[in-house]
Design a protein around this motif. Structure first.
Motif, PDB file in Angstrom:
ATOM      1  N   ARG A 182      -2.215  -0.074  -5.458  1.00  0.00           N
ATOM      2  CA  ARG A 182      -1.157  -0.907  -4.899  1.00  0.00           C
ATOM      3  C   ARG A 182       0.159  -0.585  -5.577  1.00  0.00           C
ATOM      4  O   ARG A 182       0.169  -0.085  -6.716  1.00  0.00           O
ATOM      5  N   ARG A 242      -3.986  -6.918  12.364  1.00  0.00           N
ATOM      6  CA  ARG A 242      -5.240  -7.504  11.853  1.00  0.00           C
ATOM      7  C   ARG A 242      -5.650  -8.694  12.742  1.00  0.00           C
ATOM      8  O   ARG A 242      -6.819  -8.848  13.078  1.00  0.00           O
ATOM      9  N   CYS A 254     -12.077  -5.452   3.463  1.00  0.00           N
ATOM     10  CA  CYS A 254     -12.557  -4.531   4.495  1.00  0.00           C
ATOM     11  C   CYS A 254     -12.909  -5.298   5.770  1.00  0.00           C
ATOM     12  O   CYS A 254     -13.706  -6.231   5.734  1.00  0.00           O
ATOM     13  N   TYR A 307      -2.593   5.942  -0.156  1.00  0.00           N
ATOM     14  CA  TYR A 307      -2.522   5.478   1.232  1.00  0.00           C
ATOM     15  C   TYR A 307      -1.515   6.270   2.051  1.00  0.00           C
ATOM     16  O   TYR A 307      -1.707   6.467   3.253  1.00  0.00           O
ATOM     17  N   TRP A 316       1.199  -5.058   9.813  1.00  0.00           N
ATOM     18  CA  TRP A 316      -0.233  -5.111   9.476  1.00  0.00           C
ATOM     19  C   TRP A 316      -0.856  -6.443   9.888  1.00  0.00           C
ATOM     20  O   TRP A 316      -1.936  -6.483  10.471  1.00  0.00           O
ATOM     21  N   ARG A 352      -6.697  -8.236   2.497  1.00  0.00           N
ATOM     22  CA  ARG A 352      -6.985  -6.850   2.863  1.00  0.00           C
ATOM     23  C   ARG A 352      -8.466  -6.496   2.711  1.00  0.00           C
ATOM     24  O   ARG A 352      -8.823  -5.313   2.678  1.00  0.00           O
ATOM     25  N   PRO A 381     -16.805  -4.045  -3.863  1.00  0.00           N
ATOM     26  CA  PRO A 381     -16.935  -2.780  -3.135  1.00  0.00           C
ATOM     27  C   PRO A 381     -16.145  -2.769  -1.822  1.00  0.00           C
ATOM     28  O   PRO A 381     -15.797  -1.706  -1.315  1.00  0.00           O
ATOM     29  N   LYS A 392       0.826  -1.210   0.000  1.00  0.00           N
ATOM     30  CA  LYS A 392       0.000   0.000   0.000  1.00  0.00           C
ATOM     31  C   LYS A 392       0.860   1.259   0.000  1.00  0.00           C
ATOM     32  O   LYS A 392       0.397   2.323   0.391  1.00  0.00           O
TER      33      LYS A 392
HETATM   34  C1  HEM Z   1     -20.106   0.690   2.781  1.00  0.00           C
HETATM   35  C2  HEM Z   1     -19.135   0.789   3.662  1.00  0.00           C
HETATM   36  C3  HEM Z   1     -17.700   0.420   3.401  1.00  0.00           C
HETATM   37  C4  HEM Z   1     -17.027   0.278   2.224  1.00  0.00           C
HETATM   38  C5  HEM Z   1     -17.558   0.428   0.807  1.00  0.00           C
HETATM   39  C6  HEM Z   1     -15.670  -0.086   2.555  1.00  0.00           C
HETATM   40  C7  HEM Z   1     -14.678  -0.364   1.613  1.00  0.00           C
HETATM   41  C8  HEM Z   1     -13.415  -0.807   1.919  1.00  0.00           C
HETATM   42  C9  HEM Z   1     -12.438  -1.250   0.956  1.00  0.00           C
HETATM   43  C10 HEM Z   1     -12.622  -1.273  -0.550  1.00  0.00           C
HETATM   44  C11 HEM Z   1     -11.332  -1.632   1.639  1.00  0.00           C
HETATM   45  C12 HEM Z   1     -10.069  -2.227   1.029  1.00  0.00           C
HETATM   46  C13 HEM Z   1      -9.078  -1.179   0.587  1.00  0.00           C
HETATM   47  C14 HEM Z   1      -7.884  -1.789  -0.119  1.00  0.00           C
HETATM   48  O1  HEM Z   1      -7.795  -2.994  -0.306  1.00  0.00           O
HETATM   49  O2  HEM Z   1      -7.015  -1.021  -0.521  1.00  0.00           O
HETATM   50  C15 HEM Z   1     -11.592  -1.410   3.038  1.00  0.00           C
HETATM   51  C16 HEM Z   1     -10.698  -1.646   4.046  1.00  0.00           C
HETATM   52  C17 HEM Z   1     -10.947  -1.352   5.353  1.00  0.00           C
HETATM   53  N1  HEM Z   1     -12.148  -0.949   5.908  1.00  0.00           N
HETATM   54 FE1  HEM Z   1     -13.847  -0.647   4.934  1.00  0.00          FE
HETATM   55  N2  HEM Z   1     -15.537  -0.116   3.908  1.00  0.00           N
HETATM   56  C18 HEM Z   1     -16.754   0.171   4.466  1.00  0.00           C
HETATM   57  C19 HEM Z   1     -17.068   0.210   5.806  1.00  0.00           C
HETATM   58  C20 HEM Z   1     -16.162   0.024   6.822  1.00  0.00           C
HETATM   59  C21 HEM Z   1     -16.488   0.046   8.236  1.00  0.00           C
HETATM   60  C22 HEM Z   1     -17.901   0.230   8.798  1.00  0.00           C
HETATM   61  C23 HEM Z   1     -15.300  -0.109   8.897  1.00  0.00           C
HETATM   62  C24 HEM Z   1     -15.045  -0.157  10.381  1.00  0.00           C
HETATM   63  C25 HEM Z   1     -15.894   0.141  11.323  1.00  0.00           C
HETATM   64  C26 HEM Z   1     -14.254  -0.246   7.909  1.00  0.00           C
HETATM   65  C27 HEM Z   1     -12.913  -0.416   8.186  1.00  0.00           C
HETATM   66  C28 HEM Z   1     -11.962  -0.763   7.250  1.00  0.00           C
HETATM   67  C29 HEM Z   1     -10.574  -1.070   7.589  1.00  0.00           C
HETATM   68  C30 HEM Z   1      -9.946  -0.996   8.974  1.00  0.00           C
HETATM   69  C31 HEM Z   1      -9.942  -1.451   6.399  1.00  0.00           C
HETATM   70  C32 HEM Z   1      -8.495  -1.918   6.233  1.00  0.00           C
HETATM   71  C33 HEM Z   1      -8.477  -3.435   6.402  1.00  0.00           C
HETATM   72  C34 HEM Z   1      -7.096  -4.048   6.234  1.00  0.00           C
HETATM   73  O3  HEM Z   1      -6.403  -3.724   5.298  1.00  0.00           O
HETATM   74  O4  HEM Z   1      -6.790  -4.912   7.065  1.00  0.00           O
HETATM   75  N3  HEM Z   1     -14.815  -0.182   6.670  1.00  0.00           N
HETATM   76  N4  HEM Z   1     -12.882  -0.919   3.197  1.00  0.00           N
END
Ligand code: HEM
Length: 453
Positions: free
Chosen positions: A334, A103, A401, A80, A99, A399, A393, A75
């Motif tokens: 990425r 996680r 969400c 990022y 990370w 990784r 989405p 990232k």
């Molecule tokens: C409609 C709602 C949401 C969408 C569309 C969304 C979308 C995403 C996407 C696409 C990623 C991946 C990014 C990547 O791979 O570069 C991501 C990662 C993440 N999201 Fe969400 N998200 C949503 C809601 C939430 C909520 C409610 C939380 C926490 C309360 C959250 C926390 C995170 C975290 C911490 C990551 C990083 C995970 C990791 O890499 O280990 N997201 N999200």
């Protein structure tokens, strides 16, 4: 009718991009990405001097980067690195061994059973919002639904995360998070920016916002360690979590980074998804009627709970379809850490990879009605015919969400509670423009009038 996915394997096309087009790309990156796939196809290589940029718009390519060979893709990208200015080394922006450790420690707090436990918090916050709408129902005054969704999702994630007395601190929290997001948007639009230590008004606002958030988090950590906090909050889980491999616990600064990450990642995303969903419903009354009929049949007038969600299948499909047309996280980037081969094409080390759920989700080879609001795209028979990564989405692979279940439960309960009581109508002539900022936001807000059912 069922989708028939006609997927042809794309070959890599080299496209020379004049640096003169950079301002145009900065002005509307989404329009640029969409136009590029229409003009050049699903696998584009832009050699930009020292930068080798690849735009991927095919499920096989996306699966390769996010899943099959995900360890080769970091990232370490402008997207990022800019976010990291506020989220530090939180989950969203960190990489590698650190990370993985974080996680492992945070994942249990997002276990489905735990997420379902937040149902009551979500419903309470939604009911409070609906009560506050009453004067607008009576007077016919329009309301900015985007602002409403930003507020309710921040309240929900703030309470689940920190258990703060939100009545007392909601304004402070909202203000701090909005200031921080404003800076991220501004910074991501600047090719060259002054260092943060230069005291411009925006930099001062940013640092004040960060300090405010730091203070709130410190207060929540103090409450928890003194036994005053709610032991079920995500923060409590994180405070108690030890890494099963190393037995280490998070430091104060690591906790702070994770809390800010979850506030930022978990609030605007869900708010954006909900705002566009209400917009789409206002433009497609027949879909809305189907949802209302389902909601009435399942709930018979009582408030929704998480137990109802598995029976609200039309609601679930509609949410998925809104996240298809307006995926809040419209850009995923990425950096290749070593050279790789992608469908026969060589990718050099250090290449920048760009993937947009927005363009992938509108690909005519994989979607029966790419530009229409058509929740039947998510009927089981249709889903079976599509490659897994035609729809992402929430990203994918390791990784994925961490809050995907949280977001689905939250969106399900909020939409159900709103539709059960009200019909939202777009103000006539209100301009609706999708602005690709940190998430896709309506540039002029989403002014709607609220009508009792
Ligand atoms: C409609 C709602 C949401 C969408 C569309 C969304 C979308 C995403 C996407 C696409 C990623 C991946 C990014 C990547 O791979 O570069 C991501 C990662 C993440 N999201 Fe969400 N998200 C949503 C809601 C939430 C909520 C409610 C939380 C926490 C309360 C959250 C926390 C995170 C975290 C911490 C990551 C990083 C995970 C990791 O890499 O280990 N997201 N999200």
């Amino acid at each position: 009718m069922i989708d028939t996915a006609v997927s042809h394997t794309p070959t890599c096309k080299v496209v020379n991009l004049s640096p003169l087009r950079i301002p145009e790309i900065q002005r509307n990156p989404l329009a640029f990405l969409q136009r590029s796939v229409v003009e050049h196809g699903d696998f584009i290589h832009y050699p930009l001097g020292l930068w080798e940029v690849y735009q991927l718009n095919h499920p096989e390519l996306i699966e390769h980067v996010l899943v099959t060979n995900q360890r080769n893709y970091s990232k370490n990208t402008v997207q990022y690195n800019t976010l990291a200015k506020i989220t530090g080394r939180g989950l969203l922006t960190s990489d590698g061994h650190f990370w993985r450790r974080q996680r492992r420690m945070i994942q249990p707090a997002f276990h489905r059973q735990r997420v379902l436990g937040w149902g009551q918090t979500i419903t309470n916050a939604t009911q409070t919002m609906l009560h506050s709408w009453e004067p607008f129902v009576q007077t016919g005054q329009p309301l900015d639904i985007d602002e409403e969704m930003m507020a309710v999702t921040l309240n929900i994630v703030g309470e689940a995360l920190l258990g703060l007395d939100l009545q007392a601190v909601a304004n402070k929290l909202t203000h701090a998070v909005l200031v921080l997001l404003d800076y991220v948007v501004y910074r991501s639009q600047q090719l060259v920016a002054l260092p943060l230590v230069v005291p411009t008004p925006r930099h001062r606002r940013f640092r004040k916002g960060l300090q405010m958030l730091d203070d709130l988090i410190d207060q929540a950590i103090r409450d928890h360690t003194q036994g005053k906090g709610n032991p079920d909050t995500i923060l409590s889980q994180m405070l108690m979590a030890g890494d099963r491999e190393t037995n280490e616990r998070m430091t104060r600064d690591e906790l702070r980074d994770e809390v800010i990450t979850l506030l930022v990642a978990g609030h605007e995303t869900a708010a954006s998804g909900l705002t566009w969903l209400f917009y789409l419903l206002s433009q497609n009354p027949e879909v809305e009627e189907e949802l209302v009929a389902e909601i009435d049949a399942v709930l018979n007038g009582r408030l929704p709970t998480t137990d109802d969600l598995p029976h609200l299948l039309a609601v679930e499909r509609t949410i998925a379809e809104a996240l298809r047309l307006y995926p809040p996280a419209w850009l995923i980037t990425r950096r290749a850490t070593a050279a790789d081969t992608l469908l026969g094409a060589s990718i050099p080390a250090n290449a920048l990879i760009i993937m947009s759920p927005y363009t992938m989700h509108r690909h005519p080879d994989f979607w029966q009605k790419p530009d229409q609001f058509y929740p039947d795209h998510f009927l089981p028979a249709s889903e079976k015919t599509r490659p897994r990564y035609a729809y992402f989405p929430f990203g994918g692979g390791a990784r994925l969400c961490i809050g995907d279940q949280f977001a689905k439960v939250e969106m399900g309960l909020v939409v159900t509670a709103v539709l059960q009581k009200y019909r939202l109508q777009l103000l006539p002539n209100h301009p609706v423009v999708a602005d690709p900022l940190v998430t896709i936001r309506p540039r002029h807000g989403m002014m709607m009038t609220i009508h009792r059912r």
